[in-house]
Each structure stands twice: as structure tokens, then as C-alpha cells.
Enzyme design. Structure first.
Site, short mmCIF file in Angstrom:
data_model
loop_
_atom_site.label_atom_id
_atom_site.label_comp_id
_atom_site.label_asym_id
_atom_site.label_seq_id
_atom_site.Cartn_x
_atom_site.Cartn_y
_atom_site.Cartn_z
N CYS A 1 -2.21 8.87 2.42
CA CYS A 1 -1.92 8.47 1.04
C CYS A 1 -3.08 8.75 0.10
CB CYS A 1 -1.54 6.99 1.00
SG CYS A 1 -2.83 5.87 1.63
N GLU B 1 0.88 -1.18 0.00
CA GLU B 1 0.00 0.00 0.00
C GLU B 1 0.91 1.22 0.00
OE1 GLU B 1 -2.93 2.32 3.08
OE2 GLU B 1 -2.93 0.13 3.16
#
Length: 485
Positions: free
Chosen positions: A287, A253
């Protein structure tokens, strides 16, 4: 002993230990600089002990009833409920998160524990037909064995639990390498939750260390079969290369450069609300945060005026105060980097209708407009409270701009017509995209992950089952096979 001192250490084979490295990691409060704890780092030998403990414990755990594993996950959920106040304060103190951020992280963590309890009972085997007479094909879904988890600093409890909880529920053992900026919330606290939930010793281990001490030992160790990493694409590329050379599976990720797109028929006030949240949640250190806010030119003036007014009114300060929207960034190096980034943009010709000050680790929000097309800022992840406003002419240009990025994690589009929004989303190369909402979403039951440089593989729901299990084919010949020789 304080909450931080109690949980600041190595947790290996069911015991709290002091590392044997030659130096300490100092855990600081990023808002006021208070020293929360000192943790002597783990050595490669301790990483080995953690993995070996996991290896020894995993077989019995995999053979246990999935209902027993489910019970542990349900007890872990109750522990987080009992410790809710302490967890909230820890997120504020160690991460500089606001109370809103802490509540968001804790709530989602609890949802992932509920989902993991369900996942304990979810793996299903299959009986498949065969081309050969008399043969029965059995396809089993089994735990991979031991999982290594490398935790990020920004949502350390949530993101660590997204790997730890399903991995344990599915019969694996886990070793966590906590982030140096969040060794308690993303490390010791996770260990305490499962310790109090009655997880057998050895199944979850936590090490606090640094690559300067252990190099790639955490990834290269022969025991783990899957490495789950959340962090930057630069580090993720190294994790993937190192693990791949050893035929280890990775779940990555990574960074994002998400765009929130406002089409000409959008509800402007609502789009402003979504954009402010998408860019400035946890000071932009997310993110999925909306790095770029793209606005169709016919509504650009109205949106810009309202957006800048909202941003200028955001309070930056003490994360303990309920009215604070933006707390500190994680450290001084990060704050200085953001200040340099804004200076660079203005030197390139950008304007700053809102320009925040930098005071220690407090970085007030900034809005930049008029960036030249070739500006590197449009193509990189900005991990902080800096918003880029970019006008466009029509959907085709918006699609081109959104896709003109090495990243493809999340995004959002605002429009009065849902079908138009879905068609727009389908043209974007990203793992996730949302219509008439923010760019920041996570759901325990929905596949989460990115395209391009934003990651590899998926998490959550059935995707987590795929990530932390393997399939094994066993055939049974009920008759007699005929062999050619």
C-alpha cells in the site's frame, strides 16, 4: 504432515477444527501453482462460536496482571525466533515473497511483538480536578473487550500482528478473519505462535471463510466493539459503513497512491536506489509503494536513464533464489489485470522504456512515461511492478501533482536540503511522508495511517493504545452535593 496442512484450519476456543462449510479454500503457491492446503470454510455459526469464546475469556484476561500479559507477548516473540526458518519458507511459498521480503516481514513482526510487550504496561489512569467541591474524578483506561481483525494478503503476518499483539497486550480478546490468499501465514501461524506462547484458550481465535458464506456476519456480530481492517479502500468503505451503523469503532489501513519526489538538488543515484525499492518491494504489492515517481525536469533525463537501467536489470523469477528481486504476484487474475493496465496506458499515448512480460503469475517490471494529465492511472493504486515517471516544473507543481489523488497514505521527497524537504512534506496531505528515504516505512512506536481514502485512525505505539482501549470516568463525592430539588 506439512507445515501448511498442520496450520490449515479454524482455531476456535483453543482447538484446531475443520470448518463445516460446503466448500474448500485452496491455498496455492503463486509461483509454481503447488497446492499447499485445502481448508473447509467456516460458517456464520463458527464465527459466532469464535466471538463467544473470545467474550467468555476476555474478562479474566483483562483482570490479569499486565505483567502476566507482557510475559505472554515476550514468549510469543521467542516462538517467532524459534520458528524463523519455517516462517521464512512459509512466506516464500504462500505469498511468493522473496527472501528479502520474508526477512523484512519477520523482523518487523518481531519488533511489533517487542512493542506490544511494552504496551501491556503502558495504559495509565488519571486523577482530574473538578469544578465541584469535594469531588474526585478518576479516569480509567480499559480494554474495549473483543476486537475483530480482517487480515490482508500482502504482509499478513506483520499486519495481522500489528492489531493482534497490542490488542491482547491491553487486555482484549481477538478474532481474526484470515485472508483467503494467505490463510496460514496470516491465520494459522498467528494462532500457533500464541498457542505455543501459552495464551489462554479463547483469547485468540482464527476463522478462514468468505463473505459468500457468511456475508457481513464477522462485522455485524454483537460481540466485537472494534473492527481492524487492512485492504482496499473499496472494501474498507463497506466495512466502515457496516460497522458505523452499529456504532462500532473501526481502524482502517487502506489503499495508497504514494509519490516519491525527486527535487532538482537531489542525489540522483541515491534517489534511484530509493525509488527502485519503493516501487518494486514485494512486486509492488504494498500500500505504501511509490506508484508515482515525480522528477524535476532539470534532472529528469539523468534520473530516467539510471532508473530504467536499474529496473531492467532486476531479476524476476523463483522467489527462493537469493538473487531474485521480483517474485510472482498473488494470482493469475491480478497478473492479467496488470497486463491490461499497461496496455491501457500505452493505448492512451504512454511510452514504456522498460516493458516487462507476463508469464503466468510472474509480471516483469514496467516503466511508463508520457502519461496524459487526465490518465486514470495517475489517480489509482497500482498494486504491482509498474512504475509511472512524471516530470514536473518546480516545487509548487510537484505539490499539486502529489495532492491530486484521492489517497494520502505515504510518500517521500529527495533533496540536498533537509529543511526544504520537511517544508515540502508539510504541504502534502498524507498520514506519513519521508525525507531522503523510501516511501515504505513502518515503525512500532510511530503512528501509522493515512488521510483521505487511505484510511481512518492510526496504529502503532500510543495510537494502538487509543485504538484498543476506551476511557471510563468514575467520580467520587467526598462531601455532600447540593441538589436543586
Amino acid at each position: 504432515m506439512s507445515f501448511f496442512q498442520e496450520l490449515a484450519g479454524q482455531y476456535i476456543d483453543g482447538e484446531w477444527r475443520t470448518g463445516t462449510g460446503s466448500w474448500d479454500i485452496i491455498d496455492f503457491n503463486p509461483y509454481n501453482g503447488e497446492k499447499l492446503a485445502a481448508i473447509t470454510i467456516a460458517t456464520a455459526a463458527e464465527v459466532d462460536r469464535a466471538y463467544r469464546a473470545a467474550e467468555r475469556a476476555q474478562g479474566e484476561w483483562a483482570a490479569a496482571s499486565p505483567y502476566r500479559r507482557r510475559d505472554v507477548l515476550e514468549r510469543a516473540l521467542r516462538v517467532t525466533e524459534d520458528l524463523a526458518d519455517e516462517i521464512t519458507e512459509a512466506i516464500i511459498d504462500e505469498l511468493g515473497g522473496t527472501r528479502t521480503k520474508a526477512a523484512y516481514e519477520l523482523s518487523l513482526t518481531q519488533e511489533f511483538l517487542r512493542e506490544a510487550a511494552r504496551q501491556a504496561l503502558s495504559p495509565e489512569g488519571r486523577i482530574l480536578p473538578s469544578a465541584a467541591d469535594g469531588r474526585e474524578n478518576l479516569l480509567y483506561r480499559l480494554p474495549v473487550g473483543v476486537v475483530g481483525v480482517i487480515s490482508p494478503f500482502n504482509f499478513p503476518l506483520l499486519v495481522t500482528m500489528k492489531s493482534v499483539a497490542p490488542a491482547l497486550a491491553l487486555g482484549n480478546a481477538v478474532v481474526v478473519k484470515a485472508n483467503q490468499n494467505s490463510p496460514v501465514v496470516g491465520g494459522g501461524l498467528v494462532a500457533r505462535i500464541f498457542e505455543e506462547a501459552g495464551l489462554p484458550a479463547g483469547l485468540l481465535n482464527v476463522v478462514v471463510t468468505d463473505i459468500a458464506e457468511i456475508g457481513d456476519a464477522f462485522i455485524e456480530h454483537p460481540v466485537p466493539q472494534v473492527i481492524s481492517f487492512a485492504g482496499s479502500d473499496r472494501v474498507g468503505r463497506h466495512v466502515a459503513a457496516t460497522a458505523g451503523a452499529l456504532f462500532k469503532r473501526t481502524v482502517l489501513e487502506l489503499s495508497g497512491n504514494s509519490a516519491l519526489v525527486v527535487l532538482d538538488d537531489a542525489d540522483i543515484d541515491y534517489a534511484v536506489d530509493a525509488a527502485v525499492f519503493s516501487r518494486f518491494i514485494y512486486s509492488g504489492q504494498v500500500c505504501m509503494a511509490a506508484n508515482r515517481i515525480l522528477v524535476d525536469r532539470p534532472v529528469a533525463a539523468e534520473f530516467t536513464e539510471k532508473f530504467c537501467a536499474r529496473v531492467a536489470a532486476l531479476k524476476t523469477g523463483d522467489p527462493r533464489e537469493p538473487e531474485t528481486s521480483i517474485g510472482p504476484v498473488i494470482n493469475t487474475f491480478h497478473a492479467d489485470s496488470l497486463a491490461a493496465l499497461v496496455d491501457q496506458a500505452i493505448a492512451e499515448g504512454a511510452e514504456a522504456p522498460v516493458r516487462g512480460r507476463v508469464r503466468g503469475n510472474l509480471v516483469e517490471p514496467t516503466v511508463l512515461t508520457g502519461l496524459p494529465d487526465g490518465s486514470p492511472l495517475l489517480h489509482q493504486e497500482i498494486f504491482g511492478p509498474v512504475a509511472l515517471l512524471v516530470p514536473f516544473d518546480g516545487e509548487d507543481e510537484a505539490v499539486r501533482i502529489v495532492n491530486d489523488s484521492p489517497y494520502g497514505l505515504s510518500g517521500a521527497v529527495h533533496t540536498a536540503r533537509t529543511g526544504r524537504g520537511v517544508r515540502f512534506a508539510q504541504r502534502i496531505r498524507s498520514g506519513m511522508f519521508h525525507v531522503n528515504d523510501s516511501t515504505v516505512h513502518d515503525d512500532p512506536g510511530i503512528a501509522f495511517g493515512g488521510e483521505k481514502d487511505s484510511g481512518l485512525g492510526r496504529m502503532n505505539g500510543d495510537a494502538a493504545v487509543d485504538a484498543f482501549t476506551t476511557q471510563k470516568w468514575i467520580s467520587v463525592q467526598h462531601g455532600r452535593s447540593v441538589f436543586p430539588f
